[in-house]
Write an enzyme that holds these catalytic residues in place. Sequence first.
Site, PDB file in Angstrom:
ATOM      1  CG  MET A  30      -1.908  -1.192   1.137  1.00 14.49           C
ATOM      2  SD  MET A  30      -3.440  -0.932   2.023  1.00 14.49           S
ATOM      3  CE  MET A  30      -2.843  -0.649   3.663  1.00 14.49           C
ATOM      4  CG  ASN A  32       4.550   5.634   4.234  1.00 14.91           C
ATOM      5  OD1 ASN A  32       4.628   5.299   5.407  1.00 14.91           O
ATOM      6  ND2 ASN A  32       5.085   6.755   3.802  1.00 14.91           N
ATOM      7  CG  HIS A  37       7.003  -2.055   2.259  1.00 19.18           C
ATOM      8  ND1 HIS A  37       6.936  -0.930   3.051  1.00 19.18           N
ATOM      9  CD2 HIS A  37       5.769  -2.613   2.287  1.00 19.18           C
ATOM     10  CE1 HIS A  37       5.726  -0.806   3.529  1.00 19.18           C
ATOM     11  NE2 HIS A  37       4.997  -1.811   3.094  1.00 19.18           N
ATOM     12  CD  GLN A 155      -1.992  -8.774   4.238  1.00 22.07           C
ATOM     13  OE1 GLN A 155      -2.822  -7.900   4.343  1.00 22.07           O
ATOM     14  NE2 GLN A 155      -0.743  -8.514   3.902  1.00 22.07           N
ATOM     15  CB  SER A 188       3.170   2.441   6.709  1.00 16.43           C
ATOM     16  OG  SER A 188       3.862   1.762   5.690  1.00 16.43           O
TER      17      SER A 188
HETATM   18  O1  PAF Z   1      -0.175  -5.764   3.489  1.00 15.07           O
HETATM   19  C1  PAF Z   1      -0.582  -4.843   2.753  1.00 15.07           C
HETATM   20  O2  PAF Z   1       0.092  -3.846   2.550  1.00 15.07           O
HETATM   21  C2  PAF Z   1      -1.959  -4.963   2.121  1.00 15.07           C
HETATM   22  O3  PAF Z   1      -2.855  -5.592   2.961  1.00 15.07           O
HETATM   23  C3  PAF Z   1      -1.927  -5.637   0.746  1.00 15.07           C
HETATM   24  C4  PAF Z   1      -1.461  -7.084   0.835  1.00 15.07           C
HETATM   25  C5  PAF Z   1      -1.005  -4.869  -0.183  1.00 15.07           C
HETATM   26  C6  PAF Z   1      -3.319  -5.639   0.126  1.00 15.07           C
HETATM   27  O4  PAF Z   1      -3.804  -4.346  -0.028  1.00 15.07           O
END
Ligand code: PAF
Length: 281
Positions: A30, A32, A37, A155, A188
């Site tokens: 998402m 930032n 990341h 997730q 973030s």
């Molecule tokens: O983890 C994230 O940043 C979000 O949940 C993702 C996997 C990009 C889905 O919008």
Amino acid sequence: MQTVHDVPALRAAIRGWHAQGQTVGLVPTMGNLHAGHFSLIKLARTRADRVVASVFVNPTQFGPSEDFERYPRTLGQDQAGLAEQGCDLLFAPEVATMYPYGAQHSVSLHVPQITDTLEGAHRPGHFDGVATVVCKLFNLVQPDLAVFGQKDFQQLKVIERMVRDLSLPVKVMAAPTQRAEDGLALSSRNQYLSDEERALAPQIHAVLAQMRELIGKGHAWRVVEQAALSKLERAGFEPDYAAIRRAADLSEPAEGERDGLVGLIAARLGKTRLIDNLLFD
Ligand code: PAF
């Protein structure tokens, strides 16, 4: 690094790579972006010929009282960071590109059972939004593999389950959580913390480490959960949960079960909600 905002340009780039027999790794984000990341990009680079990152603040995974509007949007900075990490392509779509009928009227995916608990229980609809957007990204990019951070442990499990259940031809890879020196998991949302809150925030990781130690010493998991909740409250957090679950499917362990467990915490510090987890093996 190329940046594309629309589907035809994305598909053209991917088609070219596939035609040359190259594999594609996807890192959905998402934006930032921070070192957490970039570790996902690095992992993707070691496993795929080409790396695509997506930056999309997905409206369908935010609840009405959550931080969708104020979520930091830093595309220029993200582009520079991704280029430096050797990412080949950035896909940064508009909401109308991802949701042609509008986010409210989109087809929505629901991954059952594993989403009933923890984050799913505290953020109703959150994982429907995540599963929907990740499935759309998989359809658009058609990656051979996709990398997700272990920091968002539930997730990761939801996506693994979706991929298996829908027979999606994508290998899901998990990248370890990146931490600041004091143990705070990179996120973030850390930038929302005041100096005082930032100083308290590493307590979450410390409490997870204590939970692991107590389980290792043979304490009952429900007692360990209660002790963790009390510690967090005494330290000034408002915890949503401090839970011990089976890492495989986030179900509750049996009495005396010790192997394959994970500790998970979600707690508010002022206006900021932080999550973290620790595998107990
Ligand atoms: O983890 C994230 O940043 C979000 O949940 C993702 C996997 C990009 C889905 O919008």
